[in-house]
Design a protein around this motif. Structure first.
Motif, mmCIF file in Angstrom:
data_model
loop_
_atom_site.group_PDB
_atom_site.id
_atom_site.type_symbol
_atom_site.label_atom_id
_atom_site.label_comp_id
_atom_site.label_asym_id
_atom_site.label_seq_id
_atom_site.Cartn_x
_atom_site.Cartn_y
_atom_site.Cartn_z
ATOM 1 N N ASP A 15 44.912 30.348 49.135
ATOM 2 C CA ASP A 15 46.432 30.325 49.052
ATOM 3 C C ASP A 15 46.744 31.922 49.598
ATOM 4 O OD1 ASP A 15 45.695 31.982 46.904
ATOM 5 O OD2 ASP A 15 46.268 30.261 45.332
ATOM 6 N N ARG A 16 48.111 32.570 49.377
ATOM 7 C CA ARG A 16 48.437 33.759 49.959
ATOM 8 C C ARG A 16 47.484 34.867 49.084
ATOM 9 N NH1 ARG A 16 53.232 37.334 51.622
ATOM 10 N NH2 ARG A 16 53.793 35.558 52.872
ATOM 11 N N THR A 17 47.473 34.510 47.653
ATOM 12 C CA THR A 17 46.784 35.445 46.971
ATOM 13 C C THR A 17 45.240 35.713 47.157
ATOM 14 O OG1 THR A 17 48.231 34.869 45.020
ATOM 15 C CG2 THR A 17 46.192 35.820 44.416
ATOM 16 N N GLY A 18 44.456 34.706 47.247
ATOM 17 C CA GLY A 18 43.327 34.390 47.774
ATOM 18 C C GLY A 18 42.982 35.249 49.238
ATOM 19 N N LEU A 19 43.937 35.016 50.155
ATOM 20 C CA LEU A 19 44.052 35.899 51.471
ATOM 21 C C LEU A 19 43.819 37.226 51.210
ATOM 22 C CD1 LEU A 19 43.656 35.396 54.437
ATOM 23 C CD2 LEU A 19 46.316 35.303 54.452
ATOM 24 N N ILE A 20 44.877 37.725 50.475
ATOM 25 C CA ILE A 20 45.177 39.152 50.075
ATOM 26 C C ILE A 20 43.990 39.774 49.496
ATOM 27 C CG2 ILE A 20 46.707 40.722 48.972
ATOM 28 C CD1 ILE A 20 49.073 39.036 49.469
ATOM 29 N N LEU A 21 43.419 39.090 48.523
ATOM 30 C CA LEU A 21 42.143 39.357 47.921
ATOM 31 C C LEU A 21 41.207 39.869 48.810
ATOM 32 C CD1 LEU A 21 42.363 37.526 44.354
ATOM 33 C CD2 LEU A 21 42.573 39.946 44.747
ATOM 34 N N ASP A 22 41.054 38.665 49.738
ATOM 35 C CA ASP A 22 39.910 38.714 50.900
ATOM 36 C C ASP A 22 40.017 39.961 51.582
ATOM 37 O OD1 ASP A 22 37.725 37.270 52.249
ATOM 38 O OD2 ASP A 22 39.275 37.704 53.970
ATOM 39 N N ILE A 23 41.248 40.140 51.926
ATOM 40 C CA ILE A 23 41.502 41.487 52.860
ATOM 41 C C ILE A 23 41.345 42.713 52.061
ATOM 42 C CG2 ILE A 23 43.476 42.802 54.043
ATOM 43 C CD1 ILE A 23 44.741 39.883 54.601
ATOM 44 N N PHE A 24 41.728 42.729 50.673
ATOM 45 C CA PHE A 24 41.253 43.911 49.886
ATOM 46 C C PHE A 24 40.012 44.270 50.013
ATOM 47 C CE2 PHE A 24 45.053 45.664 47.465
ATOM 48 C CZ PHE A 24 46.165 45.268 48.267
ATOM 49 N N ALA A 25 39.206 43.065 49.729
ATOM 50 C CA ALA A 25 37.667 43.196 49.623
ATOM 51 C C ALA A 25 36.994 43.743 50.807
ATOM 52 C CB ALA A 25 37.230 41.916 49.361
ATOM 53 N N GLN A 26 37.579 43.436 52.047
ATOM 54 C CA GLN A 26 37.200 43.976 53.357
ATOM 55 C C GLN A 26 37.663 45.480 53.349
ATOM 56 O OE1 GLN A 26 38.183 41.945 57.200
ATOM 57 N NE2 GLN A 26 38.465 39.898 56.004
ATOM 58 N N ARG A 27 38.603 45.749 53.136
ATOM 59 C CA ARG A 27 39.411 47.196 53.287
ATOM 60 C C ARG A 27 38.825 48.230 52.312
ATOM 61 N NH1 ARG A 27 42.348 48.198 58.115
ATOM 62 N NH2 ARG A 27 42.630 45.754 58.836
ATOM 63 N N ALA A 28 38.366 47.777 51.055
ATOM 64 C CA ALA A 28 38.003 48.741 50.036
ATOM 65 C C ALA A 28 36.668 49.377 50.574
ATOM 66 C CB ALA A 28 37.759 47.986 48.905
ATOM 67 N N GLN A 29 36.888 50.847 50.701
ATOM 68 C CA GLN A 29 35.922 51.842 51.117
ATOM 69 C C GLN A 29 35.072 52.622 49.902
ATOM 70 O OE1 GLN A 29 35.079 52.298 54.166
ATOM 71 N NE2 GLN A 29 36.496 50.185 54.723
#
Length: 403
Positions: free
Chosen positions: A106-120
């Motif tokens: 869902d939108r939440t899961g997708l945003i969390l996935d992007i955040f996981a990719q972007r977290a440096q």
């Protein structure tokens, strides 16, 4: 000679619903944003499915007929992920996975996935991990149901439940550990903020992908990562900026978005503390986006939720170089003129009036109107500084052009 590498994007489809609360135009806009989120996460949208329904189906979100249509498409085109625009309940996610037999987000899961990719940084990764675990916890049963289907139900029911409880305990322990870790980091960051002395604090806020990081780079001459993707910036960046001879601290914060997951607002508490403790907010807006006023409302809603709605604010309308109003032909007598037909000058007059003059129209990328921007920011920061430290009044002239 090196071979050119091709990036394989995961094949996805998007699903939204038209209800009493959101009409067709609104759903199209949300799905446009969801497609951009999907692209940011590394997916390629093959098709959108939209159903008109009074209320989402409590079992499968969409109706059985539409679900069969989606199932046929998933099988025919070997779709890897089906992404729903609204947050699914654990029951809905479990039922949909059973029928479609592919990844359901869902939108939440997708945003969390992007955040996981972007977290440096370690801090950002900890924040994202906490949000992911809190999102995962009520969905563990669904994951084990998926495992039971693969291995068969007999012999798995008892041990399966035991495994679920074990996993829940592990996840709860991990959540507790991450919260303690974040609390410790929060105290360290609070100390750091306290050690910044008497400098006025200015925070860039706004919807995601409006150009905050680009503006930060231009003002502070730093090299903050900026990209035309959603959530390019997760970690708060703080820079000392000097305009004229007046120093202040400028922070670039994570972008906001509609339907921002509650888990993220909570886990990114310290990042948002930069906003809470700021003396001045620069609310950056992408005026070239057709629904920028709704973006402003979304940001204001989150600012209100974190207790920052009444802070002194300058509205910074960015990307004026990309703004194109819709044109009505002279012989068109049927089209009603709306805000989408307004010129930049009309918008400027409108927002100048609403903000009592605290509105700026710039292009950070092309550096248009940056002098006006600097003058306005200098004037506002100076007023805050001399109010706090009246004995410093003589150090900073009222007009920037006196330098």
């Amino acid at each position: 000679m090196l071979e050119k590498q091709t990036i394989d994007h995961e094949k996805t489809i998007l699903i939204g619903v038209i209800t009493k609360e959101q009409n067709e135009e609104k759903v199209t806009e949300y799905l446009d944003e969801l497609e951009f989120l999907t692209y940011t996460a590394g997916g390629e949208v093959k098709k959108r499915f939209v159903q008109r329904i009074d209320l989402p189906n409590p079992k499968t979100y969409i109706g059985s007929g539409k679900m069969e249509e989606v199932e046929a498409f998933v099988k025919e085109y070997e779709i890897g992920s089906v992404i729903f625009d609204d947050e699914l309940s654990p029951v809905q996610q479990r039922n949909i996975e059973k029928q479609l037999r592919c990844k359901i987000l869902d939108r939440t899961g997708l945003i969390l996935d992007i955040f996981a990719q972007r977290a440096q940084t370690s801090y950002a990764r900890t924040q994202v991990e906490l949000a992911q675990y809190e999102y995962l916890l009520p969905r563990l049963t669904g994951l084990w149901t998926h495992l039971e289907r693969q291995r068969g139900g007999i012999g798995m029911r008892g041990p399966g439940e035991t495994e679920i409880e074990t996993d829940r305990r592990i996840v709860r322990d991990r959540i507790s550990l991450l919260k303690k870790k974040l609390t410790k980091i929060d105290r360290q960051m609070e100390t750091q903020r306290g050690n910044r002395g008497s400098l006025v604090r200015v925070a860039l806020v706004g919807y995601t992908n409006v150009g905050k990081s680009t503006l930060m780079n231009v003002i502070s001459k730093s090299n903050v990562f900026a990209e035309n993707k959603l959530f390019a910036t997760l970690d708060t960046t703080v820079r000392k900026v000097v305009i004229g001879n007046l120093p202040f601290l400028l922070s670039d914060t994570v972008g906001f978005i509609r339907k921002l997951p509650t888990q993220l607002v909570e886990s990114f508490k310290s990042t948002l503390d930069e906003v809470r403790e700021a003396d001045l907010l620069l609310h950056v807006v992408d005026i070239s986006h057709p629904n920028f006023e709704e973006h402003i409302a979304s940001v204001n809603k989150i600012l209100s939720e974190i207790g920052s709605a009444n802070k002194e604010t300058i509205m910074v309308f960015n990307k004026i170089d990309l703004y194109k109003p819709e044109v009505i032909e002279e012989d068109d007598l049927t089209t009603e003129r709306t805000s989408r037909h307004m010129s930049l000058e009309e918008w400027e007059n409108t927002w100048m009036h609403r903000m009592g003059g605290n509105a700026l129209f710039i292009s950070a990328l092309n550096k248009e109107n940056l002098e006006a921007f600097k003058i306005q920011v200098y004037k506002t920061v100076r007023n805050i500084h001399v109010t706090r430290f009246p004995y410093n009044n003589f150090l900073y002239p009222e007009n920037l052009d006196e330098y």
